[in-house]
Enzyme design. Structure first.
Site, PDB file in Angstrom:
ATOM      1  N   PHE A 109      -2.924  -7.448  -6.595  1.00  0.00           N
ATOM      2  CA  PHE A 109      -4.024  -6.488  -6.723  1.00  0.00           C
ATOM      3  C   PHE A 109      -5.295  -7.134  -7.264  1.00  0.00           C
ATOM      4  O   PHE A 109      -6.396  -6.641  -7.028  1.00  0.00           O
ATOM      5  CB  PHE A 109      -3.595  -5.310  -7.602  1.00  0.00           C
ATOM      6  CG  PHE A 109      -3.663  -5.540  -9.083  1.00  0.00           C
ATOM      7  CD1 PHE A 109      -4.758  -5.117  -9.820  1.00  0.00           C
ATOM      8  CD2 PHE A 109      -2.616  -6.151  -9.763  1.00  0.00           C
ATOM      9  CE1 PHE A 109      -4.823  -5.306 -11.186  1.00  0.00           C
ATOM     10  CE2 PHE A 109      -2.664  -6.339 -11.121  1.00  0.00           C
ATOM     11  CZ  PHE A 109      -3.769  -5.921 -11.841  1.00  0.00           C
ATOM     12  N   LYS A 110      -5.162  -8.251  -7.967  1.00  0.00           N
ATOM     13  CA  LYS A 110      -6.333  -8.904  -8.536  1.00  0.00           C
ATOM     14  C   LYS A 110      -7.322  -9.364  -7.455  1.00  0.00           C
ATOM     15  O   LYS A 110      -8.508  -9.522  -7.720  1.00  0.00           O
ATOM     16  CB  LYS A 110      -5.912 -10.105  -9.382  1.00  0.00           C
ATOM     17  CG  LYS A 110      -4.871  -9.795 -10.457  1.00  0.00           C
ATOM     18  CD  LYS A 110      -5.446  -8.996 -11.586  1.00  0.00           C
ATOM     19  CE  LYS A 110      -4.413  -8.652 -12.635  1.00  0.00           C
ATOM     20  NZ  LYS A 110      -4.018  -9.762 -13.491  1.00  0.00           N
ATOM     21  N   ASP A 111      -6.825  -9.579  -6.236  1.00  0.00           N
ATOM     22  CA  ASP A 111      -7.714 -10.013  -5.153  1.00  0.00           C
ATOM     23  C   ASP A 111      -8.819  -8.997  -4.880  1.00  0.00           C
ATOM     24  O   ASP A 111      -9.930  -9.364  -4.492  1.00  0.00           O
ATOM     25  CB  ASP A 111      -6.923 -10.222  -3.850  1.00  0.00           C
ATOM     26  CG  ASP A 111      -6.047 -11.460  -3.885  1.00  0.00           C
ATOM     27  OD1 ASP A 111      -6.467 -12.475  -4.460  1.00  0.00           O
ATOM     28  OD2 ASP A 111      -4.932 -11.407  -3.328  1.00  0.00           O
TER      29      ASP A 111
END
Length: 464
Positions: A109-111
């Site tokens: 999800f950090k992308d």
């Protein structure tokens, strides 16, 4: 829109300056001076829009020093490398929705935030003819997503600290196989909290920070939180409930509080949210805080969900600002108490206020494996261990909270092969981009848990 510090000594700075400053110069975290509101009519006007269009609409309310056409281009560029047009598709699994946040370059999800932040850095630095040296700590996914966000970018060097032996093999390979000259991976003898402490200590040395033009890519950077607010709106708009503007619950696996904080901002902006549920593993300081007001630091336990093996949630200070009704001095006092005494005290009125927005659950290692197995058997769907903590929480609370849940699926299960294999007896399908990692060269610098040693290394490899 201007930005200020939670501690009161930094005020009225622009969005661009907030992005480059990262941690406020007074040691606090930067927040918007006001929160824009989105009416029901505005919300419904976004219902059939693309992710990029929703992102522009939300972000544009917080950014007034980047031209609209430039902002649109930055957003489009940031999400072109995702493997689905929806960017973050919503899956209906009957009992709950699952929001797949793992379709970016590093399958986490950090992308969603860091692809945007990397392009934002490059744009601002090019415009100002400046260089930036990024320092960050990771419990797993932030590091690889940050590195992929800025690798090869002009004017940027990145130094990422991770706890040696305490991230998954895939997470480690995603970081250490990036050999671009502007990337420095540092394996620290210690925990993620040790890494995070080192980073905060470095940033608290304001002279050092200014001399070497240091910036942050951790979720202490406001642009990270802003990027994540978007997918709460987009997720809700994909549900059946949005047709009638019904409220919904979000359940968020989190250790660092940044992901759920974005949901808190979305709710304060007007998104129809009933409860934000914080899903923790056995490192459950946030669960203890929500349930009993117990925010006391204990030892870190190693679990199947290593990205949540955290005791010090770096974004918690932003929430404290709102919990304390903007009392800067009280925020300062609480953060000092946390540093010195390892706990923060909360009174009954404050705990009652917390309960208006949040609920929480905690999931053991055994329960994590059981949930992975249960979802696979019921739905023929494999979740990673962090997402499993969220699903476990949704199932535990489904009778207590009537509204349907959106569970945030934070990582592709292939990033946690060992845990999945223990749970269901086989490994998930491994994407080609993961398979390729095992044959690549690696570069990593192993260092002691020592602030001065890390500062010395950075000085030797930095751009002034």
């Amino acid at each position: 829109m201007k930005y200020k510090s939670t501690r009161g000594d930094v005020n009225s700075i622009t969005f661009k300056d907030a992005v480059l400053m990262g941690l406020a110069d007074d040691g606090g975290l930067l927040i918007p001076e006001e929160l824009p509101q989105i009416s029901n009519e505005e919300l419904m006007s976004l219902k059939d829009k693309s992710y990029q269009d929703v992102a522009f609409y939300i972000m544009n309310k917080y950014i007034d020093d980047i031209k609209e056409d430039v902002l649109k281009k930055l957003i489009d560029k940031s999400y072109k490398n995702f493997d689905t047009d929806k960017v973050v598709p919503l899956i209906d699994l009957d009992d709950f929705y699952l929001l797949e946040l793992f379709h970016g370059p590093t399958l986490a999800f950090k992308d969603v935030a860091l692809q945007f932040l990397g392009n934002l850095f490059e744009y601002i630095l090019s415009e100002r003819k400046q260089n930036l040296n990024i320092i960050g700590a990771t419990s797993g996914d932030t590091g690889s997503a940050a590195i992929y966000g800025v690798r090869g970018k002009k004017g940027v060097k990145i130094f990422i600290l991770h706890p040696k032996g305490r991230v998954s093999k895939i997470q480690e390979l995603q970081m250490t196989t990036v050999l671009d000259k502007n990337v420095f991976n540092i394996a620290v003898e210690g925990t993620f909290d040790d890494c995070q402490f080192i980073v905060k200590e470095i940033f608290s040395d304001v002279d050092f920070k200014k001399k070497y033009n240091l910036g942050s890519i951790n979720s202490i950077n406001w642009a990270r939180v802003l990027s994540q607010i978007v997918y709460y709106f987009y997720a809700y708009l994909q549900t059946k409930e949005s047709d009638n503007l019904d409220k919904i619950n979000f359940i968020v696996p989190t250790g660092n509080f940044g992901n759920v904080l974005a949901g808190f901002y979305a709710k304060k902006m007007g998104l129809p949210v009933n409860k934000l549920v914080i899903a923790t593993n056995e490192n459950n300081i946030l669960h203890r805080f929500v349930q009993k007001g117990d925010y006391s630091i204990k030892g870190v336990v190693k679990t199947y969900s290593p990205s949540m093996d955290i005791q010090i949630a770096s974004n918690f200070e932003r929430y404290l600002y709102y919990l304390y009704d903007g009392d800067h001095q009280k925020v300062k006092g609480s953060m000092a108490a946390l540093k010195n005494d390892k706990f923060i005290k909360f009174n009954d009125l404050e705990i009652e206020k917390v309960h208006q927005d949040f609920d929480s659950t905690t999931t053991t290692n055994e329960e994590t494996l059981n949930i992975i197995k249960t979802v696979y058997e019921r739905n023929n769907y494999i979740v990673d261990p962090h997402t499993a903590c969220g699903v476990d929480g949704a199932l535990k609370l489904k009778d207590k909270l009537d509204e349907k849940f959106i569970c945030l699926a934070t990582a592709h299960p292939a990033k946690f092969l060992d845990a999945v294999k223990v749970a269901i007896g086989k490994e998930p399908e491994i994407p080609e981009r993961i398979k390729e990692l095992f044959n690549k060269d690696k570069r990593v610098y192993e260092m002691p848990n020592d602030v001065n040693a890390i500062k010395s290394f950075i000085e030797q490899n930095i751009d002034e």
